[in-house]
Motif scaffolding. Structure first.
Motif, PDB file in Angstrom:
ATOM      1  N   TYR A  95       1.720  10.469  -7.923  1.00  0.00           N
ATOM      2  CA  TYR A  95       2.876   9.691  -7.490  1.00  0.00           C
ATOM      3  C   TYR A  95       4.091  10.149  -8.300  1.00  0.00           C
ATOM      4  O   TYR A  95       3.948  10.705  -9.390  1.00  0.00           O
ATOM      5  N   ASP A 105      -3.570   1.215  -3.972  1.00  0.00           N
ATOM      6  CA  ASP A 105      -4.200   2.399  -3.395  1.00  0.00           C
ATOM      7  C   ASP A 105      -5.694   2.290  -3.637  1.00  0.00           C
ATOM      8  O   ASP A 105      -6.157   1.474  -4.448  1.00  0.00           O
ATOM      9  N   ARG A 155       0.825  -1.215   0.000  1.00  0.00           N
ATOM     10  CA  ARG A 155       0.000   0.000   0.000  1.00  0.00           C
ATOM     11  C   ARG A 155       0.857   1.261   0.000  1.00  0.00           C
ATOM     12  O   ARG A 155       1.804   1.377   0.763  1.00  0.00           O
ATOM     13  N   ARG A 156       0.506   2.185  -0.874  1.00  0.00           N
ATOM     14  CA  ARG A 156       1.064   3.534  -0.890  1.00  0.00           C
ATOM     15  C   ARG A 156      -0.092   4.495  -1.190  1.00  0.00           C
ATOM     16  O   ARG A 156      -0.804   4.309  -2.185  1.00  0.00           O
ATOM     17  N   ARG A 157      -0.251   5.493  -0.369  1.00  0.00           N
ATOM     18  CA  ARG A 157      -1.336   6.456  -0.568  1.00  0.00           C
ATOM     19  C   ARG A 157      -0.858   7.613  -1.421  1.00  0.00           C
ATOM     20  O   ARG A 157       0.129   8.274  -1.090  1.00  0.00           O
TER      21      ARG A 157
END
Length: 451
Positions: free
Chosen positions: A265, A255, A235-237
């Motif tokens: 990003y 996400d 996970r990366r927001r």
């Protein structure tokens, strides 16, 4: 650090040293998607993203410290854009607004303009922005447009203008004043509302190379689309603007995105390396039916925020996937290519991925959020870039530093503190992160007088 200040807001941030505590707390809260745990007053700071304001949060995170300017109807009154400084302005529904640049006779200059339609506005299929650059005699140096496409979903879009010093381009080579004009493409089109849009403008300069290099684009490169990267998603927001873009490196990233939302990003791509990106939109958990063309729009921008390529993914409630078109390895000589998606891959640095989910997805499948997976692959071996005879503005924008690589690995912009890194990497709870942060900063504040 190598003499530059990168903050949680990215390369365009203007804090010198550590930002104020309240602003850092706000950044943590925004990254976690909540302001509920903050004390009164801090929640407003976190929502607005800037100190001293209680305005409702903008759908786009402008660069912190962006200077507010008014574009002029006449070039005679055009305000000056200083390279490396972010600006916030506005665009009326009809007519041009003008800005100016003071350029030398040797550098390349790029001006990226991000248009942010006001909440609740509507757009036509071809509506968007047009950015043009002219010299003092009215000679055209460049023209670029960006539109919203078939989904007709208003969201931040960017176009760029440029003054290039190239053997193939005999015009716009002199030192002096140049003008940047911005206008709507189809303000009177069917479905376009007449409201003004916010603008973010960033001018970037690129120095000449110390030695004469190639004057034509590479003739051959691997244009085959590789197998999308496999593996368990992490996970990366995503961030809410270019300056707030979340760093990514090679990997599979997950996400959640809601209809009408745009996520940003950034991926560091060095000289000689080749970027491949695939976006997957997961199936809906609703019982709705329908089809939205270009429901998920994934756009790629280069380190000067110039458009490179994009892909639209239609959606009918089942899982869908789309990949950016094949891109060449990053090469200074790519600028001589005819096609934009090759020509724009002319610098090393942070490349921006911008994902938008169409508002109309909610009509059939609800407000979500919808699971989105980004498969980021960076092939090739990093090479030495051209020897520039001078510095870019902003500094280091056309190179990948050790700090950039570390930020991409950890998912937090270089210069962020341990607490924010723990939030992004360790996934500790919201309340715990904020309490730990408050405790650390309080302890530091108490110790300072004694020291």
């Amino acid at each position: 650090m190598r003499g530059r200040c990168r903050t949680a807001w990215g390369r365009a941030g203007t804090w010198h040293g550590r930002p104020p505590v309240a602003v850092r707390l706000g950044a943590v809260a925004v990254a976690l998607g909540t302001t509920a745990a903050l004390a009164p007053g801090q929640a407003a700071l976190a929502a607005a993203g800037a100190p001293g304001t209680t305005l409702a949060p903008s759908p786009y995170a402008f660069a912190d410290g962006a200077q507010s300017i008014d574009g002029a109807r006449s070039t005679a009154d055009a305000p000056l854009l200083k390279p490396g400084t972010p600006y916030k302005s506005s665009l009326p529904s009809n007519g041009k607004v003008n800005y100016s640049l003071q350029l030398d006779a040797v550098s390349n200059a790029y001006v990226s303009v991000t248009a942010v339609p006001s909440p609740g506005s509507s757009v036509s299929v071809i509506d968007g922005i047009k950015v043009s650059v002219q010299d003092a005699e009215g000679v055209s140096c460049s023209v670029d447009t960006a539109s919203f496409g078939a989904a007709r979903s208003p969201h931040p879009i960017a176009a760029w203008g440029m003054r290039e010093r190239s053997p193939a381009k005999p015009l716009c080579r002199e030192a002096g004043t140049y003008y940047v004009s911005v206008e709507r493409v189809d303000p009177d089109g069917e479905g376009s509302s007449p409201d003004a849009w916010d603008l973010e403008l960033v001018a970037t300069t690129e120095p000449p190379t110390a030695k004469t290099g190639a004057t034509s684009a590479p003739e051959a490169w691997d244009s085959a689309s590789p197998q999308p990267l496999l593996g368990q998603a992490e996970r990366r927001r995503g961030g809410a603007g270019f300056a707030a873009a979340t760093p990514l490196d090679q990997g599979v990233w997950r996400d959640d995105i809601r209809p009408g939302q745009t996520l940003f990003y950034e991926v560091p791509v060095d000289w000689g390396r080749q970027l491949h990106v695939t976006a997957d939109l997961g199936s809906s958990d609703s019982t709705g039916t329908g089809y939205t063309p270009d429901a998920l729009d994934l756009a790629l921008y280069n380190p000067a925020r110039g458009p490179v390529a994009d892909v639209g993914v239609g959606y009918d409630g089942d899982q869908k996937s789309g990949s950016l078109p094949p891109l060449p390895p990053v090469d200074h000589a790519n600028r001589y290519a005819v096609t934009r998606q090759v020509s724009a891959v002319r610098f090393a640095g942070s490349y921006y991925l911008v994902a938008h989910l169409s508002e109309s997805v909610a009509d059939s499948f609800g407000d979500g959020p919808f699971p989105m997976t980004l498969r980021v692959r960076v092939d090739g071996t990093a090479q030495a870039g051209p020897a520039y005879a001078g510095e870019s503005a902003p500094k280091d924008v056309f190179e990948v530093t050790d700090e950039d690589r570390e930020a991409a690995a950890e998912g937090v912009a270089a210069g962020d503190d341990t607490v924010m890194r723990a939030v992004a990497v360790g996934g500790i709870g919201t309340g715990s992160a904020l309490l730990v942060g408050l405790g650390v900063w309080t302890l530091v504040a108490r110790r300072r007088p004694a020291a």
